[in-house]
Design a protein around this motif. Sequence first.
Motif, PDB file in Angstrom:
ATOM      1  N   PRO A  96       0.812  -1.230   0.000  1.00 57.52           N
ATOM      2  CA  PRO A  96       0.000   0.000   0.000  1.00 57.52           C
ATOM      3  C   PRO A  96       0.844   1.278   0.000  1.00 57.52           C
ATOM      4  CG  PRO A  96      -0.725  -1.496   1.739  1.00 57.52           C
ATOM      5  CD  PRO A  96       0.497  -2.079   1.130  1.00 57.52           C
ATOM      6  N   ARG A  97       1.977   1.226   0.650  1.00 54.95           N
ATOM      7  CA  ARG A  97       2.848   2.399   0.695  1.00 54.95           C
ATOM      8  C   ARG A  97       3.357   2.748  -0.706  1.00 54.95           C
ATOM      9  NH1 ARG A  97       7.882   2.455   4.856  1.00 54.95           N
ATOM     10  NH2 ARG A  97       7.774   4.634   5.381  1.00 54.95           N
ATOM     11  N   MET A  98       3.769   1.745  -1.471  1.00 60.13           N
ATOM     12  CA  MET A  98       4.259   1.983  -2.837  1.00 60.13           C
ATOM     13  C   MET A  98       3.129   2.445  -3.743  1.00 60.13           C
ATOM     14  SD  MET A  98       7.480   1.715  -2.992  1.00 60.13           S
ATOM     15  CE  MET A  98       7.564   2.440  -1.370  1.00 60.13           C
ATOM     16  N   LYS A  99       1.950   1.837  -3.575  1.00 67.21           N
ATOM     17  CA  LYS A  99       0.796   2.248  -4.385  1.00 67.21           C
ATOM     18  C   LYS A  99       0.460   3.721  -4.121  1.00 67.21           C
ATOM     19  CE  LYS A  99      -3.598   0.563  -5.899  1.00 67.21           C
ATOM     20  NZ  LYS A  99      -4.483  -0.550  -5.976  1.00 67.21           N
ATOM     21  N   ALA A 100       0.472   4.118  -2.847  1.00 71.99           N
ATOM     22  CA  ALA A 100       0.175   5.510  -2.496  1.00 71.99           C
ATOM     23  C   ALA A 100       1.284   6.441  -2.987  1.00 71.99           C
ATOM     24  CB  ALA A 100       0.016   5.641  -0.982  1.00 71.99           C
TER      25      ALA A 100
END
Length: 189
Positions: A96-100
């Motif tokens: 999720p961190r990379m997606k955000a």
Amino acid sequence: MKKLKLTKDQIQKLALSTLGFFVLLYVYFTFFLGPLNTSRDSMLATIADVQNKIDSSKSEMAKTTNLERQATHATTRFAALKALSPEGAPIAWFTPRMKAFFASQEIDKATARLENSVAYKEADLSGWMRYNWAIDLPQTDFSTLGKAVAALENGEPLLSVMRITIRATPEDPQFQQVNLNVSTALLKR
């Protein structure tokens, strides 16, 4: 001028006095001045040795001060890096961190998957793990990708981009499909 006449007794006294004077000089230089000179030379050598030790210890103190300063900086850096390693399993928060992150860089539909993880072999890094990730970016352009990769490496000090694979899309030549292989160092939890 009056001639000085010396008697035999006076000549003997004068000769003995002269001989006594030379014996006195010999005794003075041999038994008094000689040991003093030897003692002075040994003291000068000792003083020079102590001065060298003082100079050496001054340089060692400077090295110690420098080492203490470096240790303080290293401890601070280590604490900061430790704080960058979030709680929980990396698979739960990294994706999720990379997606955000890529969404904030105007790259949509980014996906990240864990390829493998391995412990560091170095004894100093025994509490850390290396996680290798594949990040797929299905549609991006070169300039946006370059800015995003630079921001990613500058914003995440524990992450490094290992390989970038770029494929042109035949349907839309202004966009490319990109695969990033990245490596992160994280604390074992």
